[in-house]
Design a protein around this motif. Structure first.
Motif, PDB file in Angstrom:
ATOM      1  N   CYS A  91      29.107  47.706  39.809  1.00  0.00           N
ATOM      2  CA  CYS A  91      29.540  46.317  39.645  1.00  0.00           C
ATOM      3  C   CYS A  91      30.948  46.253  39.073  1.00  0.00           C
ATOM      4  O   CYS A  91      31.740  45.406  39.463  1.00  0.00           O
ATOM      5  CB  CYS A  91      28.575  45.560  38.733  1.00  0.00           C
ATOM      6  SG  CYS A  91      26.965  45.251  39.496  1.00  0.00           S
ATOM      7  N   THR A  95      33.323  47.023  41.855  1.00  0.00           N
ATOM      8  CA  THR A  95      33.369  45.888  42.778  1.00  0.00           C
ATOM      9  C   THR A  95      34.190  44.763  42.162  1.00  0.00           C
ATOM     10  O   THR A  95      35.032  44.158  42.817  1.00  0.00           O
ATOM     11  CB  THR A  95      31.943  45.382  43.082  1.00  0.00           C
ATOM     12  OG1 THR A  95      31.197  46.443  43.642  1.00  0.00           O
ATOM     13  CG2 THR A  95      31.982  44.226  44.059  1.00  0.00           C
ATOM     14  N   PHE A  96      33.949  44.512  40.881  1.00  0.00           N
ATOM     15  CA  PHE A  96      34.694  43.476  40.164  1.00  0.00           C
ATOM     16  C   PHE A  96      36.184  43.799  40.181  1.00  0.00           C
ATOM     17  O   PHE A  96      37.023  42.962  40.487  1.00  0.00           O
ATOM     18  CB  PHE A  96      34.175  43.401  38.723  1.00  0.00           C
ATOM     19  CG  PHE A  96      34.938  42.460  37.832  1.00  0.00           C
ATOM     20  CD1 PHE A  96      34.590  41.129  37.755  1.00  0.00           C
ATOM     21  CD2 PHE A  96      36.002  42.907  37.072  1.00  0.00           C
ATOM     22  CE1 PHE A  96      35.294  40.259  36.937  1.00  0.00           C
ATOM     23  CE2 PHE A  96      36.707  42.048  36.257  1.00  0.00           C
ATOM     24  CZ  PHE A  96      36.348  40.727  36.183  1.00  0.00           C
ATOM     25  N   ASN A 141      37.999  43.309  43.490  1.00  0.00           N
ATOM     26  CA  ASN A 141      38.198  41.925  43.901  1.00  0.00           C
ATOM     27  C   ASN A 141      38.999  41.117  42.882  1.00  0.00           C
ATOM     28  O   ASN A 141      38.970  39.904  42.887  1.00  0.00           O
ATOM     29  CB  ASN A 141      36.842  41.255  44.136  1.00  0.00           C
ATOM     30  CG  ASN A 141      36.184  41.765  45.389  1.00  0.00           C
ATOM     31  OD1 ASN A 141      36.732  41.647  46.475  1.00  0.00           O
ATOM     32  ND2 ASN A 141      35.014  42.346  45.248  1.00  0.00           N
ATOM     33  N   ASN A 165      37.867  36.887  49.672  1.00  0.00           N
ATOM     34  CA  ASN A 165      38.978  37.411  48.903  1.00  0.00           C
ATOM     35  C   ASN A 165      39.939  38.100  49.846  1.00  0.00           C
ATOM     36  O   ASN A 165      39.698  38.175  51.045  1.00  0.00           O
ATOM     37  CB  ASN A 165      38.475  38.376  47.821  1.00  0.00           C
ATOM     38  CG  ASN A 165      39.305  38.295  46.554  1.00  0.00           C
ATOM     39  OD1 ASN A 165      40.534  38.292  46.590  1.00  0.00           O
ATOM     40  ND2 ASN A 165      38.627  38.225  45.407  1.00  0.00           N
ATOM     41  N   ASP A 204      35.763  32.780  39.347  1.00  0.00           N
ATOM     42  CA  ASP A 204      34.917  33.725  40.069  1.00  0.00           C
ATOM     43  C   ASP A 204      35.801  34.838  40.616  1.00  0.00           C
ATOM     44  O   ASP A 204      36.542  34.636  41.577  1.00  0.00           O
ATOM     45  CB  ASP A 204      34.202  33.003  41.218  1.00  0.00           C
ATOM     46  CG  ASP A 204      33.281  33.919  42.008  1.00  0.00           C
ATOM     47  OD1 ASP A 204      33.212  35.120  41.680  1.00  0.00           O
ATOM     48  OD2 ASP A 204      32.633  33.440  42.957  1.00  0.00           O
ATOM     49  N   GLU A 263      35.147  37.212  42.430  1.00  0.00           N
ATOM     50  CA  GLU A 263      34.797  37.580  43.796  1.00  0.00           C
ATOM     51  C   GLU A 263      35.406  36.637  44.826  1.00  0.00           C
ATOM     52  O   GLU A 263      35.330  36.888  46.028  1.00  0.00           O
ATOM     53  CB  GLU A 263      33.262  37.577  43.954  1.00  0.00           C
ATOM     54  CG  GLU A 263      32.532  38.545  43.037  1.00  0.00           C
ATOM     55  CD  GLU A 263      32.833  39.998  43.392  1.00  0.00           C
ATOM     56  OE1 GLU A 263      33.060  40.279  44.577  1.00  0.00           O
ATOM     57  OE2 GLU A 263      32.856  40.830  42.467  1.00  0.00           O
ATOM     58  N   LYS A 264      36.014  35.524  44.359  1.00  0.00           N
ATOM     59  CA  LYS A 264      36.552  34.522  45.279  1.00  0.00           C
ATOM     60  C   LYS A 264      38.016  34.243  44.924  1.00  0.00           C
ATOM     61  O   LYS A 264      38.330  33.948  43.775  1.00  0.00           O
ATOM     62  CB  LYS A 264      35.734  33.226  45.186  1.00  0.00           C
ATOM     63  CG  LYS A 264      36.247  32.108  46.110  1.00  0.00           C
ATOM     64  CD  LYS A 264      35.508  30.813  45.861  1.00  0.00           C
ATOM     65  CE  LYS A 264      34.078  30.870  46.354  1.00  0.00           C
ATOM     66  NZ  LYS A 264      33.419  29.531  46.265  1.00  0.00           N
TER      67      LYS A 264
END
Length: 460
Positions: free
Chosen positions: A26, A29-30, A33, A366, A400, A402-403
């Protein structure tokens, strides 16, 4: 009992390992992005390298235009500050820009003009400006001229756009009377950002920007200048998705900026220059953004049904690049009309532009780097529809990673919130503080976002 206890301990150990592994996954991944700004430089392992080269050389280059592409203009009058109705000013037209003698404008603005010793120096008690054909230095700040100087019959001519920039003025066009007022611009310089480290990054784009419909009206062009002043004074960088050729076949309209010389087109190119000088980054949003009998900005131009061959796609892209090159409008990104380009069309766009201002596909919220070193930049926060700001404001409030916090706005919506007059030879603006663009600007600042240009998303 001991066996059960061992099983429980073993289960907890496995769970701990799984949770730890998940946490590591995670985290990465964080991180992947997230864009990070440190001292005004963007960092991310997603960013491409700065090695991209377009496969195309424009057929027309602004700097190479011969003297035969320059024509004399004799029917335009000027107001310059308090002096009104100035007639018979020597004036030239090149690439949809008006030029007037540099020594003439200096005398009207109480600047000294010196072109001895092979250098051009313009100064008064407060400012010193040195000029080359295509650059300027004002009070130790360097920049590029939007129109370049013209040496015509031994006299230097300077474009209206560069007069605005260098002397702190705003040009207000009246198309019907063929009149231009050069009025004081009192917009405050943006304050330097105090944010040293930030992961809150936002991107804003003006959409469907073309010289047709509401944007072809002189008063509306002034209002767009007011929008640019608003963003500039708040230190907000923005983008413009430009449609170079406006067509409305059912109304018998085809506004080709390379063929249709008019004060209305001069006003529009002046507006593009003004936006660039106030922090806009330009990109191509198709060429006509239409096909068949469709109207520009409403129809398709690149899709599975439209210009769906390699040759047709290249023709659309190259036509837009040629217009931009001929008019000296630098474009750093491409955006297909309605995001309807096919994978084949996307692959062709990638040959011309490193930055594609649209989602790679609908699953990407993203930025996405391809193996060809291109970068796709989506607008997951959407756009303002019918002046409803809720989706944009809520999106900015919700951080966010991720966005990407990227969105677009049709400036035609903002026009109804701005009024102005030129009483007492000043640009007097009444701008509704509750306008969508004002609310967007406030939200960007209140939520501590840093706005960036798309071409900053690069590993330098």
């Amino acid at each position: 009992m001991r066996k059960i206890t061992k099983k429980i301990k073993f289960s907890f150990l496995i769970l701990f390992i799984l949770l730890g592994t998940c946490g590591i996954i995670c985290y990465y991944t964080f991180f992947q992005n997230t864009l990070t700004i440190i001292n005004n430089t963007i960092y991310s392992n997603l960013l491409p390298t700065n090695t991209f080269k377009s496969t195309y050389t424009p057929k027309i280059k602004f700097g190479n235009m011969p003297i035969t592409d320059i024509s004399k203009i004799s029917d335009v009058t000027l107001n310059i500050l308090d002096e009104t109705n100035i007639k018979n000013t020597p004036m030239l037209l090149k690439a949809q820009r008006y030029y007037i003698p540099l020594n003439f404008i200096c005398s009207k603005l109480k600047y000294n003009f010196n072109d001895s010793n092979g250098s051009l120096i313009v100064n008064n008690e407060s400012h010193t400006i040195s000029l080359t054909q295509d650059t300027y230095t004002k009070d130790s700040i360097n920049g590029s001229l939007r129109g370049n100087l013209i040496n015509y019959n031994g006299d230097y001519y300077i474009g209206i756009s560069d007069i605005e920039k260098l002397f702190g003025l705003t040009a207000v066009f009246d198309f019907e009377s063929k009149h231009i007022s050069l009025l004081p611009n009192n917009v405050q310089q943006p304050k330097a950002s105090s944010i040293i480290y930030s992961r809150k990054i936002a991107l804003l784009r003006f959409e469907d920007f073309t010289n047709g419909d509401s944007m072809a009206v002189d008063k509306n062009q002034v209002k767009v200048k007011c929008m640019a002043d608003l963003l500039y004074s708040n230190g907000i960088k923005f983008h413009v998705g430009w449609i170079p050729r406006f067509k409305a076949p059912l109304d018998n309209i085809d506004n080709n900026l390379l063929e249709n010389d008019s004060i209305a087109n001069v006003g529009f190119v002046n507006l593009l220059d003004y936006l660039i000088n106030k922090g806009a980054e330009m990109g191509l949003h198709g060429y006509t953004h239409q096909s068949g009998t469709d109207r520009s900005a409403a129809g398709e131009e690149l899709s599975k049904d439209t210009n769906n061959t390699v040759e047709a796609t290249k023709n659309v892209i190259e036509n837009g690049i040629d217009v931009a090159s001929a008019l000296n409008i630098p474009c750093t990104f491409y955006e297909s009309p309605h995001y309807r380009d096919t994978k084949l069309q996307q692959s062709i766009i990638e040959e011309y532009f490193q930055f594609v201002y649209e989602p790679f596909d609908n699953s990407k919220k993203n930025i996405y780097k391809t193996n060809t070193n291109n970068l796709y930049v989506p607008t997951p926060l959407g756009f303002v529809e019918n002046s409803d700001m809720s989706s944009i404001i809520n999106g900015l409030k919700t951080y966010d990673p991720e966005k990407l916090h990227s969105f677009f706005y049709h400036p035609s919506i903002e026009i109804d919130y701005i009024n102005f007059n030129t009483d007492n030879n000043k640009l007097n603006v009444q701008y509704d503080e509750n306008s969508p663009l004002n609310k967007m600007s406030q939200s960007i600042k209140e939520n501590n976002y840093t706005t960036v240009h798309i071409d900053e998303l690069i590993n330098k």
